[in-house]
Motif scaffolding. Structure first.
Motif, PDB file in Angstrom:
ATOM      1  N   MET A 136       0.830  -1.200   0.000  1.00  0.00           N
ATOM      2  CA  MET A 136       0.000   0.000   0.000  1.00  0.00           C
ATOM      3  C   MET A 136       0.871   1.258   0.000  1.00  0.00           C
ATOM      4  O   MET A 136       0.613   2.214  -0.740  1.00  0.00           O
ATOM      5  CB  MET A 136      -0.920  -0.011   1.213  1.00  0.00           C
ATOM      6  CG  MET A 136      -1.995   1.061   1.211  1.00  0.00           C
ATOM      7  SD  MET A 136      -3.274   0.856  -0.075  1.00  0.00           S
ATOM      8  CE  MET A 136      -4.117  -0.624   0.499  1.00  0.00           C
ATOM      9  N   LEU A 137       1.921   1.250   0.796  1.00  0.00           N
ATOM     10  CA  LEU A 137       2.800   2.417   0.874  1.00  0.00           C
ATOM     11  C   LEU A 137       3.665   2.554  -0.374  1.00  0.00           C
ATOM     12  O   LEU A 137       3.936   3.662  -0.843  1.00  0.00           O
ATOM     13  CB  LEU A 137       3.663   2.324   2.129  1.00  0.00           C
ATOM     14  CG  LEU A 137       2.894   2.456   3.446  1.00  0.00           C
ATOM     15  CD1 LEU A 137       3.800   2.138   4.632  1.00  0.00           C
ATOM     16  CD2 LEU A 137       2.295   3.850   3.599  1.00  0.00           C
ATOM     17  N   GLU A 138       4.100   1.435  -0.915  1.00  0.00           N
ATOM     18  CA  GLU A 138       4.928   1.462  -2.122  1.00  0.00           C
ATOM     19  C   GLU A 138       4.153   2.063  -3.293  1.00  0.00           C
ATOM     20  O   GLU A 138       4.661   2.920  -4.016  1.00  0.00           O
ATOM     21  CB  GLU A 138       5.377   0.045  -2.483  1.00  0.00           C
ATOM     22  CG  GLU A 138       6.394  -0.036  -3.609  1.00  0.00           C
ATOM     23  CD  GLU A 138       7.829   0.163  -3.143  1.00  0.00           C
ATOM     24  OE1 GLU A 138       8.687   0.442  -3.995  1.00  0.00           O
ATOM     25  OE2 GLU A 138       8.086   0.048  -1.946  1.00  0.00           O
ATOM     26  N   VAL A 139       2.911   1.630  -3.464  1.00  0.00           N
ATOM     27  CA  VAL A 139       2.107   2.089  -4.593  1.00  0.00           C
ATOM     28  C   VAL A 139       1.597   3.509  -4.363  1.00  0.00           C
ATOM     29  O   VAL A 139       1.761   4.392  -5.209  1.00  0.00           O
ATOM     30  CB  VAL A 139       0.919   1.133  -4.844  1.00  0.00           C
ATOM     31  CG1 VAL A 139       0.039   1.678  -5.970  1.00  0.00           C
ATOM     32  CG2 VAL A 139       1.422  -0.258  -5.199  1.00  0.00           C
ATOM     33  N   ASN A 140       0.967   3.743  -3.225  1.00  0.00           N
ATOM     34  CA  ASN A 140       0.261   5.008  -3.006  1.00  0.00           C
ATOM     35  C   ASN A 140       1.183   6.153  -2.628  1.00  0.00           C
ATOM     36  O   ASN A 140       0.871   7.316  -2.928  1.00  0.00           O
ATOM     37  CB  ASN A 140      -0.799   4.834  -1.914  1.00  0.00           C
ATOM     38  CG  ASN A 140      -1.952   3.963  -2.362  1.00  0.00           C
ATOM     39  OD1 ASN A 140      -1.967   3.461  -3.476  1.00  0.00           O
ATOM     40  ND2 ASN A 140      -2.917   3.769  -1.491  1.00  0.00           N
TER      41      ASN A 140
END
Length: 264
Positions: free
Chosen positions: A109-113
């Motif tokens: 989630m953090l990598e993408v967003n």
């Protein structure tokens, strides 16, 4: 108000569908040359072809790259090293009970967003600063302010994105480059329709009825009392990218239908 983005280069991530595609359409209609970025060449080509049939003022280009990874970001930067308008729209979401969210779920989630936006902004902001003009937008969510219990990791990633937006605006203070976050609420996109369709099937109601139930049960403070359209979100993004919005920076701009219970 006549918004003219002629001769401006714009880049929109996650632009194959939904809000990203609507923003790309709006920017190109105002005259910007827009590059759509996505990881699926077929969907990208389909999206670009659909925009070209509209005879918009600006040109449409595509770059296939998975900018949720450092490698994908680098691929994009090689193909398009400079842009005037950066729309960090790429994002994912999923409803997962908090105690079932794994470390891998959090990291993805953090990598993408978040990190995709960090990497691209870190590169493109330098050139904008040197040219004394630029627009950077982070497509956040009302979930950044109203963390949803059903997807805490998503809300946290969007809250972090807003912190990034405000911090970068301070870094670029006085440069002629504006940095803002945009906060949509429930929006009738391909992904949302798919989610509503699944929920509707489980409850034996129509998709339109499910949208009303979702708002009543999950976003009861909505003043709009319906899902927004992607174009309604894009309209704000196009304005914020314009010369007319030159005094708007460091802001979290809401287009969430009044869900957030705040007067500021």
């Amino acid at each position: 108000m006549q918004i003219d983005l002629t001769a401006k280069q714009a880049l929109v991530t996650g632009a194959s569908a939904g809000i990203g595609l609507a923003i790309a359409k709006g920017l190109a209609a105002a005259g910007a040359d827009v590059t759509l970025v996505g990881r699926d060449s077929g969907r990208l080509d389909q999206a670009a072809a659909a925009l070209r049939t509209l005879n918009l003022k600006g040109d449409i280009a595509t770059v296939e790259a998975d900018v949720s990874t450092a490698e994908g970001c680098n691929q994009l930067l090689v193909q398009l090293p400079v842009t005037d308008i950066l729309i960090n729209n790429l994002g994912i979401y999923s409803a997962v009970p908090f105690f079932e969210i794994s470390d891998d779920d959090w990291l993805q989630m953090l990598e993408v967003n978040l990190l995709s936006a960090v990497r691209l902004s870190r590169h493109y902001a330098k050139g904008m600063q040197q040219r004394c003009w630029g627009r950077i937008q982070f497509i956040s969510s009302e979930s950044a302010l109203n963390i949803p219990a059903e997807m805490v990791h998503y809300g946290v990633s969007k809250a972090a994105m807003q912190g990034l937006s405000r911090g970068l605006a301070k870094v670029l203070a006085g440069s002629g480059v504006t940095v803002n976050s945009i906060l949509p609420g429930p929006t009738r996109t391909e992904g949302a329709i798919k989610m509503m369709t699944g929920l509707a099937a489980g409850r034996g109601v129509s998709v339109s009825e499910m949208e009303k139930l979702f708002l009543a049960e999950n976003r009861p403070s909505s003043l709009l009392q319906r899902f927004a359209t992607a174009d309604e979100v894009a309209n704000l993004c196009v304005y914020v990218a314009s010369e007319q919005a030159s005094a708007t920076t460091g802001a979290a701009l809401r287009v969430e239908g009044g869900i957030v219970e705040s007067i500021v």
